[in-house]
Design an enzyme around this catalytic site. Structure first.
Site, mmCIF file in Angstrom:
data_model
loop_
_atom_site.group_PDB
_atom_site.id
_atom_site.type_symbol
_atom_site.label_atom_id
_atom_site.label_comp_id
_atom_site.label_asym_id
_atom_site.label_seq_id
_atom_site.Cartn_x
_atom_site.Cartn_y
_atom_site.Cartn_z
ATOM 1 N N ASP A 290 21.847 -1.761 11.999
ATOM 2 C CA ASP A 290 22.991 -1.958 11.105
ATOM 3 C C ASP A 290 24.223 -1.374 11.795
ATOM 4 O OD1 ASP A 290 24.636 -2.637 9.011
ATOM 5 O OD2 ASP A 290 23.292 -1.928 7.448
HETATM 6 C C1 BGC Z 1 25.846 -3.724 6.049
HETATM 7 C C2 BGC Z 1 24.998 -4.926 6.414
HETATM 8 C C3 BGC Z 1 25.872 -6.007 6.989
HETATM 9 C C4 BGC Z 1 26.606 -5.461 8.185
HETATM 10 C C5 BGC Z 1 27.457 -6.481 8.921
HETATM 11 C C6 BGC Z 1 26.770 -3.305 7.173
HETATM 12 O O1 BGC Z 1 27.702 -2.380 6.736
HETATM 13 O O2 BGC Z 1 25.006 -2.645 5.689
HETATM 14 O O3 BGC Z 1 24.301 -5.372 5.291
HETATM 15 O O4 BGC Z 1 25.089 -7.117 7.332
HETATM 16 O O5 BGC Z 1 27.442 -4.406 7.746
HETATM 17 O O6 BGC Z 1 28.566 -6.840 8.212
#
Ligand code: BGC
Length: 769
Positions: A290
């Site tokens: 993430d």
């Molecule tokens: C979130 C994810 C997301 C990623 C990309 C993160 O902050 O936890 O769910 O896919 O950002 O935008």
């Protein structure tokens, strides 16, 4: 040249059969796998270590002018980027792919984005789609999302989120499918197949990323990014199956959770990423960290510095690092000092190349981007939207919670006072993670009511209140986007007065209240899950007029609604219902559509009851409302049990459910038994409902949940019509993890419950021999 052989029926058609799902999962043929691996072997022989490391880098390029586009294109043409996210138009994507085509080996980039509930056409938030309990609805959303996203040049989405959550305080409930393992598994797997089809290299398909592996929805106290501590049995039993179902459905990617699991951050958890995901479940795709999660290993307290964090992550099995330079900077020195081996980099690089191969990007890096001459002249063109599909899904996602004396449906005559901070709103109704959706293309409730009732109804609109009057909260919600929550500068008294004046002139009040979309989002955990006080005060003032009060809720989590349930004449849960939200809500308010949604999460009476979920284990001292004894498991200061149970939702018609019939009184090992009921529409209008099968094993080697969802079927019935609904029951439905965390089926009595929610059910039982 057969790319895939199909173990079942039909492919999902591109435009025609939007909802026809393949009956069984397609597997790459052995021939295809051999060709792919040989191609990757050859390519990797020609790659430098730096180029291999480059493939592990996932770079965010936001919309708009980039401060150092030339430098950025150089990074790509130097072979130091593997994939891009957050670029969402074909012209912008093309520039980046052109840069990749100038690199030494011309390895294509893939392009990804959070297409969570739609790309251009925004569907209801996932919790809303889950409320339909209709796999065709989720398939429609998945197919349209894939068609629109690939038309914008995208190849991969960061969806589905299948994190089970039993905690309404967590802001990200809106992105998932609720509290139940079975419903979430079905929804997640159907969404993966709808995005990818049997062959994701086909036009109009994108790849799926199941997230957040693992257990993100179980963060302690519902506080985002917090830790998780959980028994292995509970993981395998309740929290892992939806991730596994998505992997079994063919998900190309897995996003790793930000939280730690029993003290080990998921990003550095070899057990999770290799033993469970790869060895036990056979996952072959890419694992993606993430946002910035590898560096966070330092703050988690398991890595000394950036280099140590990179080492731990790559050794654990984190293939790609999202939105940082941590692999770019550290993997080479780690290799040189012998702290990692080239095999660790090769393994991750191979995963990335495999996904690109499966997408068909080596054959045609411009597969979704196309030629500039074919770019849509207007990316926001109305013709690019799929409004009827979004409206139908939204119609099905609405849940009627209360309806005293047939307050709803409303007549298309007379005067409606339409009030509330969410009544004339186009931002919140879309929900968070609204893809590339446009605010001005979204139908507000006010617009929807005017569209439906037009000249026939006099609509008196008054905002009545701001969504919150807490300045610190507004500042928090607007931190990254100053326009998210718009505050009306008038005094509370003036706004309430305007609303009450409108109510006094009206036959009925429709009050749209709840949360701003930013209150049910990432980093939006709440310690209080009631409607913000300033809106409650508005509701009380409206109630005091004595006019019938219809509450239309917009929110992304279960709320505690005790006052509202007691005082509203009708209450409709609409979640955040997307581009066509206002039209869909009006459909139900006026009875053009009969509501059929069912809650995918339990609604508690108060935040203090959390966690409150239907499939809990029994205790030695269960509370019995018929014989309330002091020394039983309860809160003594509140009515026990939920305000609205899991699976609950009303209709404008009524249904009866017969006693449960079993095809046999016993079931042999490995056998199948059928449980059926006859459901009758006993009211006077067409209606749909969801018939739900729950099982329970009252005595086993470990305590088993009091009820577990094991089947559901959405049926539509005309007045007076009856239908037999039959559910097969097999050992798969009875299996559980014993003390040794082994999946077993134990003989014994099985209780069977069938009903229209988890609480009011008809019961019988059989013996599993
Ligand atoms: C979130 C994810 C997301 C990623 C990309 C993160 O902050 O936890 O769910 O896919 O950002 O935008």
């Amino acid at each position: 040249m057969n790319r895939f052989f199909t173990l079942g029926a039909l492919l999902i058609g591109l435009a025609g059969a939007l909802v026809a799902a393949p009956a069984a999962l397609a597997q790459p043929s052995p021939d295809f796998i051999a060709r792919r691996e040989a191609f990757i072997d050859q390519l990797m022989k020609r790659m430098t270590v730096q180029e291999k490391i480059g493939q592990l880098r996932l770079r965010s390029v936001e919309a708009g002018p980039h401060p150092d586009m030339a430098g950025f294109e150089k990074e790509i043409s130097d072979g130091r980027v593997g994939g891009i996210f957050n670029t969402v138009t074909r012209p912008a994507i093309r520039v980046l792919q052109d840069a990749a085509m100038r690199s030494r080996l011309k390895i294509p980039l893939f392009f990804s984005f959070d297409v969570i509930h739609g790309q251009r056409t925004i569907f209801p938030v996932d919790l809303g789609v889950a409320s339909s309990w209709d796999l065709d609805a989720i398939r429609t959303m998945g197919r349209i999302s894939a068609i629109e996203a690939s038309a914008d040049g995208l190849n991969l989405t960061y969806s589905p989120m299948v994190d089970i959550s039993r905690d309404p305080r967590w802001g990200r409930n809106s992105e998932g499918f609720g509290e139940d393992t079975y419903l979430t598994s079905k929804m997640g797997a159907a969404l993966v197949k709808a995005y990818q089809g049997d062959d994701p290299s086909q036009p109009g398909h994108i790849m799926a990323t199941v997230k957040h592996f693992a257990l993100y929805g179980a963060v302690e106290g519902g506080r985002d990014y917090n830790t998780v501590d959980m028994s292995e049995r509970r993981m395998f039993e309740d929290y892992f199956p939806p991730y596994k179902a998505a992997v079994d459905a063919g998900a190309a990617a897995v996003m790793i959770a930000l939280n730690s699991v029993n003290g080990e951050p998921a990003t550095s958890d070899k057990w999770l990423l290799q033993d469970v995901l790869r060895k036990q479940w056979g996952f072959k795709g890419i694992t993606i960290s993430d946002h910035g999660a590898i560096l966070e290993l330092i703050k988690h307290g398991v890595a000394a510095d950036g280099q140590d964090a990179a080492r731990k992550a790559i050794l654990a099995g984190t293939d790609m690092s999202m939105s940082d330079t941590i692999y770019d900077t550290n993997l080479m020195p780690l290799l040189k000092s012998g702290k990692i081996r080239i095999a660790d980099i090769d393994r991750a690089c191979r995963d990335v190349l495999r996904v690109k191969y499966d997408l068909g990007l080596f054959k045609n890096p411009y597969r979704d981007i196309g030629a500039a001459a074919d770019d849509p002249p207007d990316i926001y063109a109305e013709s690019r939207l799929h409004r009827p599909e979004a409206r139908k899904v939204a119609d099905e996602s609405l849940v009627l919670l209360t309806n005293r004396d047939h307050t709803l449906p409303l007549r298309k005559s007379g005067t409606i006072a339409l009030v509330g901070p969410l009544a004339d709103d186009q931002v919140d109704v879309m929900g968070n993670w609204a893809g590339a959706g446009r605010i001005y293309q979204t139908v507000s409730l006010r617009q929807g009511i005017e569209n439906a009732a037009g000249g026939k109804v006099r609509v008196l609109y008054a905002k009545g209140a701001n969504v919150t009057d807490d300045a610190a909260m507004v500042q928090y919600l607007n931190q990254y986007n100053p326009h998210d929550v718009q505050i009306d500068p008038r005094s509370e008294a003036d706004m309430v007065k305007e609303a009450v004046d409108a109510a006094r002139q009206a036959d009925v009040i429709v009050a749209a209240v709840g949360e701003a979309q930013g209150m049910a989002h990432e980093a939006s955990s709440r310690s209080d899950i009631t409607i913000p006080p300033v809106q409650e005060r508005l509701l009380k003032a409206l109630k005091a007029t004595g006019k019938p009060l219809v509450i239309v809720l917009m929110n992304g989590r279960p709320l505690a609604l005790t006052w509202e349930a007691r005082n509203a004449d009708a209450m409709l849960e609409t979640w955040f219902s997307g581009t066509e939200g206002g039209n869909a809500i009006a459909d139900v308010l006026f009875g053009d559509v009969n509501p059929s949604g069912k809650l995918p999460m339990t609604f508690p009476r108060a935040v203090g009851q959390i966690p409150l979920y239907y499939n809990h284990l029994p205790t030695g001292r269960p509370f019995d409302p018929a014989h309330p004894d002091k020394y039983t498991s309860r809160y003594f200061d509140i009515t026990n049990g939920p305000l609205f149970p899991f699976g609950y939702g009303l209709s404008y018609t009524t249904f009866s459910v017969s006693d449960v019939k079993l095809s046999a009184p016993v079931m042999k090992a490995g056998g199948t038994l059928h449980a059926s009921v006859t459901v009758t529409n006993t009211g006077d209008r067409d209606g749909a409902t969801v018939v739900q099968l729950y099982l329970n094993q009252p005595m086993a080697s470990v305590s088993r949940p009091v009820k577990m969802l094991r089947g559901f079927s959405r049926i539509e019935l005309k007045p007076g019509e009856s239908r037999v609904v039959s559910f097969p029951i097999t050992d798969d439905d009875l299996a559980f993890y014993n003390q040794q965390v082994k999946r077993v089926v134990e003989p014994g009595k099985i209780n069977v419950y069938i009903g229209l929610d988890s609480d009011s059910v008809k019961a019988t039982s059989f013996n599993r021999l």
